[in-house]
Write a protein that holds these residues in place. Structure first.
Motif, short mmCIF file in Angstrom:
data_model
loop_
_atom_site.label_atom_id
_atom_site.label_comp_id
_atom_site.label_asym_id
_atom_site.label_seq_id
_atom_site.Cartn_x
_atom_site.Cartn_y
_atom_site.Cartn_z
N SER A 3 0.83 -1.20 0.00
CA SER A 3 0.00 0.00 0.00
C SER A 3 0.86 1.26 0.00
N ARG A 4 1.94 1.24 0.79
CA ARG A 4 2.82 2.41 0.87
C ARG A 4 3.54 2.65 -0.45
N VAL A 5 4.14 1.61 -0.99
CA VAL A 5 4.97 1.76 -2.19
C VAL A 5 4.06 1.72 -3.41
N GLY A 6 3.79 2.87 -3.96
CA GLY A 6 2.89 2.93 -5.11
C GLY A 6 3.03 4.26 -5.82
N THR A 7 1.89 4.82 -6.18
CA THR A 7 1.86 6.09 -6.89
C THR A 7 2.60 7.18 -6.13
N GLY A 8 2.50 7.18 -4.81
CA GLY A 8 3.15 8.21 -4.02
C GLY A 8 4.65 8.27 -4.24
N ASN A 9 5.27 7.12 -4.52
CA ASN A 9 6.71 7.07 -4.68
C ASN A 9 7.20 7.62 -6.01
N LEU A 10 6.38 7.52 -7.04
CA LEU A 10 6.79 7.98 -8.37
C LEU A 10 6.04 9.26 -8.75
N ALA A 11 4.72 9.21 -8.75
CA ALA A 11 3.93 10.39 -9.15
C ALA A 11 3.79 11.39 -8.02
N GLY A 12 3.59 10.91 -6.77
CA GLY A 12 3.39 11.80 -5.65
C GLY A 12 4.60 12.66 -5.36
N VAL A 13 5.78 12.05 -5.38
CA VAL A 13 7.02 12.80 -5.17
C VAL A 13 7.20 13.84 -6.26
N ALA A 14 6.90 13.45 -7.50
CA ALA A 14 7.02 14.38 -8.62
C ALA A 14 6.07 15.56 -8.45
N THR A 15 4.84 15.31 -8.02
CA THR A 15 3.86 16.37 -7.79
C THR A 15 4.34 17.32 -6.70
N ALA A 16 4.91 16.74 -5.63
CA ALA A 16 5.41 17.55 -4.52
C ALA A 16 6.52 18.49 -4.96
N ILE A 17 7.45 17.98 -5.76
CA ILE A 17 8.58 18.80 -6.22
C ILE A 17 8.12 19.84 -7.23
N VAL A 44 10.08 11.56 12.09
CA VAL A 44 9.28 11.68 13.31
C VAL A 44 8.07 10.75 13.25
N GLY A 45 7.59 10.49 12.04
CA GLY A 45 6.42 9.61 11.88
C GLY A 45 6.71 8.17 12.18
N GLY A 46 7.99 7.79 12.18
CA GLY A 46 8.34 6.41 12.52
C GLY A 46 7.85 6.03 13.90
N ALA A 47 7.91 6.98 14.84
CA ALA A 47 7.43 6.71 16.21
C ALA A 47 5.91 6.56 16.22
N SER A 48 5.21 7.38 15.44
CA SER A 48 3.74 7.26 15.34
C SER A 48 3.36 5.91 14.77
N SER A 49 4.12 5.48 13.77
CA SER A 49 3.86 4.18 13.15
C SER A 49 4.04 3.05 14.16
N MET A 74 -1.39 7.59 9.89
CA MET A 74 -2.66 7.73 9.18
C MET A 74 -3.69 6.70 9.63
N GLY A 75 -3.23 5.54 10.09
CA GLY A 75 -4.15 4.50 10.52
C GLY A 75 -4.39 3.41 9.50
N SER A 76 -3.64 3.40 8.42
CA SER A 76 -3.82 2.38 7.38
C SER A 76 -2.94 1.16 7.61
N ALA A 77 -1.63 1.38 7.81
CA ALA A 77 -0.70 0.27 7.99
C ALA A 77 -1.05 -0.65 9.16
N PRO A 78 -1.64 -0.13 10.27
CA PRO A 78 -2.00 -1.04 11.36
C PRO A 78 -2.95 -2.16 10.95
N ASN A 79 -3.73 -1.94 9.90
CA ASN A 79 -4.62 -3.00 9.43
C ASN A 79 -3.83 -4.21 8.94
N ALA A 80 -2.67 -3.94 8.32
CA ALA A 80 -1.80 -5.03 7.89
C ALA A 80 -0.99 -5.57 9.06
N ALA A 81 -0.55 -4.67 9.93
CA ALA A 81 0.26 -5.09 11.08
C ALA A 81 -0.48 -6.10 11.95
#
Length: 475
Positions: free
Chosen positions: A76-90, A107-112, A276-283
């Motif tokens: 779920s994490r590795v997807g559009t955000g890594n290629l298109a999302g980063v490009a949009t941000a820049i 800092v989000g690593g602790a939240s995760s 965000m609360g998404s990854a815990p569903n897999a965890a």
């Protein structure tokens, strides 16, 4: 449609500008301090646990392994955000957006860690092993089923429907740019492939992502490393540009530092999902001996996504200087790679984005499924949901990019706010689990968690009580 787009955009900007940016950074720092910076101190342990053989079963069945749970969430994490999302941000925020993307991951690593550990503690048994996530710890930990239902509805809409339309949108644009393939045709093919996987259940999802994720990530990183070596003399200037742009010391986009912060954090969260609360569903699906183990593994997923794969894309784009040409989204990534390695890059990106984004569709689908089951298990509702996912895959392939991203940003923001409230209240439980894990490690044990390992813990279904003999030994 323009009026609708304007309204969604205004609401999304308000949520992000006045609530989420401060909440994500503030709570990430709070969890980091309270956990003694667990995301940095346990890096070595994260890699060791990734292939941990110790596991428990549900009703005698072999559950999802730690590695499989890691790949489902990474799918779920590795997807559009890594290629298109980063490009949009820049494109919108300039190179400085990359710095803020890094910050939200660090800092989000602790939240995760907090949210994924809670998902393990409050998980429940099902036919495939385990399931859980924010909706479950809201109900069992906070005694707020209404909050769990609200979260379940939003994540199902956000991930299962909106985010999957983002993924198919990017795939269709990539293939249209590379081959001139009709976007509707791409959407129909994607829908057919998605149907084959999602009607097979969580075990099939785990097997597919277990193969896809490592292979595609390694190939992409190899290409990025090659490009960095080819441009090694430009790296010092690139880092200077990133940091200067992040703090407004060098103006590279009209929005300045505000655009860099907003886009970096938005796209960083879209990609790594920390808090965000998404990854815990897999965890929650993993059969591990202690909740903190999966918390650490999911933290590694945040770093893998942002510090490796997103950074690889960002460096290739910045080193190409194509972000100043007006290109955006996946087109910008394709242009950047073509600049570095030639026209065949469009083909490579089309294939890479298919693998990245298709694996995200699979992972996103599962998040919706497990939350529908939380509300009320029904074969009919699950069947309707699967049809809706397939429909949104087709829809996303043919619509314009802007409205898809706006819907994604708004739904993601609302979902994150609800989850952050819950994990802030329940954080002491996750921190107590970390303390228990730490204590057992100091004694040279392979940590094992029990329902009474934390005093006063209630609402636990999948963890047995500590045997009386074990209690006496520890006293």
């Amino acid at each position: 449609m323009e009026f609708f787009t304007s309204i969604i955009g205004s609401i999304s900007d308000f949520v992000w500008s006045y609530i989420l940016i401060a909440a994500l950074i503030g709570l990430g720092l709070y969890f980091s301090i309270r956990s003694n910076f667990v995301q940095f101190r346990y890096i070595g342990e994260m890699f060791r646990l990734l292939f941990d053989k110790a596991s428990i079963t549900a009703d005698g069945k072999k559950g999802i392994s730690s590695f499989q749970a890691f790949t489902i969430s990474t799918a779920s994490r590795v997807g559009t955000g890594n290629l298109a999302g980063v490009a949009t941000a820049i494109a919108a925020g300039g190179p400085g957006a990359v710095f803020w993307m890094w910050l939200i991951a660090l800092v989000g690593g602790a939240s995760s860690f907090i949210e994924s550990t809670l998902a393990q503690i409050y998980k429940v048994k099902d036919k495939d092993g385990f399931r859980g996530g924010p909706a479950y710890y809201m109900e069992k930990g906070l005694n707020a089923r209404w909050m769990g239902i609200l979260f379940a509805i939003i994540i199902t809409f956000c991930f299962g429907l909106v985010f999957n339309s983002v993924q198919s949108n990017t795939i269709s644009i990539a293939f249209n740019e590379a081959y001139g393939v009709n976007r509707t045709t791409v959407g129909l093919i994607l829908a057919a492939l998605t149907a084959l996987i999602i009607f097979g259940g969580i075990k099939r999802i785990a097997k597919v992502t277990q193969i896809f994720i490592p292979v595609m990530a390694i190939l992409y990183l190899i290409l990025a490393f090659y490009i960095l070596i080819q441009n090694i003399e430009l790296l010092p200037d690139m880092f200077v540009l990133i940091f200067e742009s992040a703090f407004g010391l060098r103006e590279v986009v009209s929005g300045g530092v505000g655009a860099a912060i907003m886009m970096g954090i938005k796209r960083g969260l879209f990609s790594n999902e920390a808090g965000m609360g998404s990854a815990p569903n897999a965890a929650a699906t993993a059969g591990v001996s202690h909740p903190a183990k999966q918390g650490l593994i999911q933290t590694l997923g945040v770093f893998t996504d942002t510090l490796l794969i997103c950074t690889a894309t960002a460096f290739m784009i910045i080193l190409s200087d194509q972000y100043t040409t007006g290109s955006d989204g996946i087109r910008l990534t394709q242009d950047a790679l073509a600049y570095h390695v030639g026209d065949w890059a469009s083909l490579f990106v089309a294939i890479a984005i298919f693998l990245f984004a298709f694996s995200s569709i699979i992972g996103n689908y599962y998040y919706g499924e497990t939350n529908i089951e939380f509300i009320k298990y029904s074969r009919v509702s699950l069947f309707i949901y699967r049809l809706a996912v397939i429909g949104m895959v087709i829809f996303g392939a043919v619509v314009k990019l802007d409205i898809v991203w706006l819907l994604a940003d708004l739904s993601m923001g609302i979902m994150a706010i609800i989850n952050l409230i819950a994990i802030t209240i329940l954080a002491p439980i996750a921190l107590a689990a970390l303390k228990d894990y730490r204590a057992q490690k100091k004694l040279g044990k392979d940590p094992v968690f029990y329902s009474n390992s934390i005093e006063g813990l209630k609402g636990i279904e999948c963890w047995e009580e500590k045997p009386a003999e074990e209690k006496r030994k520890n006293q």
